[in-house]
Design an enzyme around this catalytic site. Structure first.
Site, mmCIF file in Angstrom:
data_model
loop_
_atom_site.group_PDB
_atom_site.id
_atom_site.type_symbol
_atom_site.label_atom_id
_atom_site.label_comp_id
_atom_site.label_asym_id
_atom_site.label_seq_id
_atom_site.Cartn_x
_atom_site.Cartn_y
_atom_site.Cartn_z
ATOM 1 N N GLN B 258 -52.421 18.133 26.440
ATOM 2 C CA GLN B 258 -51.441 18.542 27.428
ATOM 3 C C GLN B 258 -51.289 20.051 27.435
ATOM 4 O OE1 GLN B 258 -50.041 16.298 29.561
ATOM 5 N NE2 GLN B 258 -49.782 18.276 30.528
ATOM 6 N N GLU B 325 -43.957 12.492 32.459
ATOM 7 C CA GLU B 325 -45.103 12.198 33.324
ATOM 8 C C GLU B 325 -46.081 11.273 32.578
ATOM 9 O OE1 GLU B 325 -47.467 15.652 33.961
ATOM 10 O OE2 GLU B 325 -48.699 14.753 35.547
ATOM 11 N N ASP B 359 -56.647 10.582 32.519
ATOM 12 C CA ASP B 359 -56.950 11.807 33.270
ATOM 13 C C ASP B 359 -58.302 11.694 33.964
ATOM 14 O OD1 ASP B 359 -54.621 13.055 32.605
ATOM 15 O OD2 ASP B 359 -55.472 14.353 31.055
ATOM 16 N N HIS B 418 -26.917 -1.698 74.594
ATOM 17 C CA HIS B 418 -27.628 -2.626 73.702
ATOM 18 C C HIS B 418 -27.256 -4.069 74.031
ATOM 19 C CE1 HIS B 418 -28.493 0.992 71.386
ATOM 20 N NE2 HIS B 418 -29.235 0.302 70.550
#
Lengths: 435, 435
Positions: B258, B325, B359, B418
């Protein structure tokens, strides 16, 4: 009446142009100030604004359970039954949208999953104004209920008696919304996005509103500590496709249904038959005279456009170029044209499918992408009240199988820590190399 | 090392605080100026910017098919095979996400449908920089391919030779992307959102980028004539949950994977075992010494946090409060804790599931909600490349059955046009009343 084929490319664009939306610097600044004040002063700011704009005597932002029950009991049996009918249809249609989790072995030993889960906390905004909107409560509350959102709160401006319309209380109770807060406008959006002492912070905000509400939703959606929002907003709009066999009175009534929403509403009729257009125009004038909201509908109808196309196919091309929120197809055997229709928030097929049906009770959602957003946004649905996340689990075998590809890619991207995270594991599994 | 239970509520928030994102007025103004210039001058502006920032000699914004083919042929067999493997896994996982259209009769004679359709035109942004990112091409290009988006274009900054990395050309070709444009930054985003003479306007823009790209995506998504975007952006982040049995070298490697993304990357280790934390810290130092991107990873690791929890359950609470994440769970029998995990973009279970797997090649998408957005946004998936719209068709019977409820609701909301649209139809069907 505009003859489509006589227009240049620029004139065609002009004929389908939408009115500019209010987003002046002044509006932005006013809304930004309101959000800042709610952030700093919380309940006090929300109460202040609500006393100023809606209810001078307001004591509490919370509508008590006793009041919700008492209000709900005031709804006439006829309206209660109508809300029940609409609720059931909307619930069926949104239950049918329940997604299925996915679990897949992409490579032996590599298990991947996609799971759907309800958003935790959703905030539903219901505007005030001249008439109550129980239908909007259903359109936001039913999918939140079906999704299983744990916290469903509703903000709506109170009347002078510190209460709300009975129909809203009744519809909210049907949807399992137990927290109703008495506030509206940008301050309500700010409160839901950031939280106050009384109003809990939500993950996503849904619902229509005036230009302050719309701007506030945009602004809080741009803040990392704010909230997601349902979709961008714009004035409501309808495009009616009609052929020579369409009932001009029906066509006129459908155009007027749209027009009565507001003076900036867009109503467009496209037909391959000049007589139908002339008859529809005349019917609009006749019907307008009988409407209580004629003062709203008339300016909208002054901006209405009547377009004569050379064929049904060309009429559909006009519709595709406009990408209407509501598309009503009053053409003989309407369904056979479906495959040619590219963009619309919701499509109403045939003479017995007025926009009113979808606005209230058929089961589809009436929150739809307008202002051309039908090209890139979706009709509101169950999935908007959920989020998706993924899971992956590699076994030792999975690592053995996939490790070399991961390392080659990490190496190609020059990310050696990524490569090393795999190399170390491969080494432990007995594969050579210096980690 | 921070002992979680010793922290006050404020200190806990502080311990999980994310770095502020660059969104200065100056950045906003610069990006707004770039967008305005692209809007006014089109290709000329995009060429100017690209010559200034990326490639002084650039002749054309289009990468020719010959060049795409020639570049793709330069990829080594090993990397080509790795891209093929990743492509196949990502394709399988995204194909499994294909949604099913819904058709339902909610009330006799009332047919409602929900249909999914691919977005027409999508723009994929691939950043330039020190290393090519074929993996991001796959993560954006494969779902666009599976969805069936008709127009898939890719923008990426050219190198000095007016070309791009061979790996990007190869991956783009696998995904059926035939239009590659040589531009990057805010100008590329503006070009895709608004269209230029050469670069077609798209409906939605996907992909990562620097603060200019991120700000440009936000700005164009706020324009009615702009484009939708995938999701809000923020620095990438990982939270690793580890118990005493976890391999400290694996944990360290995952934190460093990371960290090497950028100096603002967030890496957090939470464990119930102080020895594991100490061993992981030592391993981080050892591994850092061997990394080519140590100068990027080191400042990120200086902001890394090592949190000691009293139990696995408390460690999961820390993770839920952070909403990472990427969440890596290196805990014995990790899967049994899944139900306790509330928020994460993607979850990696067990010792053989490093972040690198997701990834690159497992099949899940690596475009994930970061910066706390895992609470209210979804991992990128097939549905982000599609839109939903609804259809309804009432028969005369359907109108008879549902008409009274629609009229009651329209009446309760004070919308008589309507009501009239239904009343006129009911009258034609032989039901009384004055329409």
């Amino acid at each position: 009446m505009i003859t489509w084929s006589s227009l240049s490319s620029d004139e065609k664009k002009q004929a389908l142009a939408r009115p500019a939306m209010a987003n002046s610097q002044q509006l932005k600044q006013t809304v930004s100030d309101i959000i800042a004040k709610v952030e700093t002063s919380g309940d006090e700011a929300v109460l202040d604004y609500t006393r100023t704009f809606d209810c001078p005597d307001l004591q509490s932002l919370i509508l008590s359970q006793e009041n919700i029950d008492a209000l709900a009991a005031q709804v006439t049996p006829e309206v209660a039954a109508a809300i029940d009918t609409a609720f059931n249809n909307i619930k069926q249609f949104h239950e049918a949208q329940s997604p299925t989790d996915i679990a897949l072995t992409t490579t032996p030993g590599v298990d991947c999953e996609l799971r759907f889960t309800a958003l935790d906390a959703v905030g539903l905004y219901i505007p005030g104004g001249s008439a109550p909107l129980p239908s909007t409560v259903l359109m936001l509350g039913v999918p939140a209920l079906v999704a299983g959102c744990e916290n469903k709160l509703l903000c709506t401006p109170p009347n002078k008696a510190q209460l709300i319309a009975p129909e809203i209380a009744y519809a909210a109770r049907k949807c399992g919304i137990d927290k109703i807060f008495l506030c509206g406008g940008a301050q309500a959006i700010a409160a839901m996005a950031l939280g106050t002492q009384t109003i809990p912070q939500v993950d996503k905000i849904f619902g229509p509103g005036n230009s302050f509400v719309t701007e506030a939703k945009q602004q809080v959606s741009q803040r990392a500590d704010g909230a997601a929002i349902d979709m961008p907003a714009g004035p409501s709009e309808v495009l009616v496709l009609a052929d020579a066999l369409a009932d001009a009175e029906f066509v006129a009534a459908d155009l007027l249904s749209q027009a009565e929403h507001g003076p900036d509403s867009q109503a467009i009729l496209v037909s391959d038959d000049a007589t139908l257009i002339a008859n529809a125009k005349a019917a609009v004038e006749r019907q307008l005279a009988t409407l209580s909201r004629a003062e709203i509908a008339r300016p909208a109808m002054e901006n209405a456009r009547y377009i004569l196309a050379g064929s049904i196919e060309e009429a559909i091309e006009v519709s595709n170029a406009y990408a209407p929120e509501h598309l009503i197809v009053q053409i003989e055997d309407a369904r056979r044209y479906l495959s040619k229709i590219k963009y619309a928030g919701s499509i109403f097929l045939g003479p017995w499918s007025p926009e009113s049906a979808g606005d209230y009770a058929s089961g589809t959602n009436h929150v739809l992408p307008t202002y051309g957003y039908a090209k890139n946004y979706s009709s509101l649905g169950l999935l908007d009240f959920m989020r998706r996340f993924t899971i992956q689990e590699l076994s030792a075998d999975g690592m053995r199988n996939l490790g070399p590809a991961i390392m080659a890619l990490a190496n190609a991207e020059g990310l050696d820590a990524h490569e090393q995270a795999v190399a170390l594991r491969m080494k432990k599994l007995g594969f050579g190399g210096n980690a």
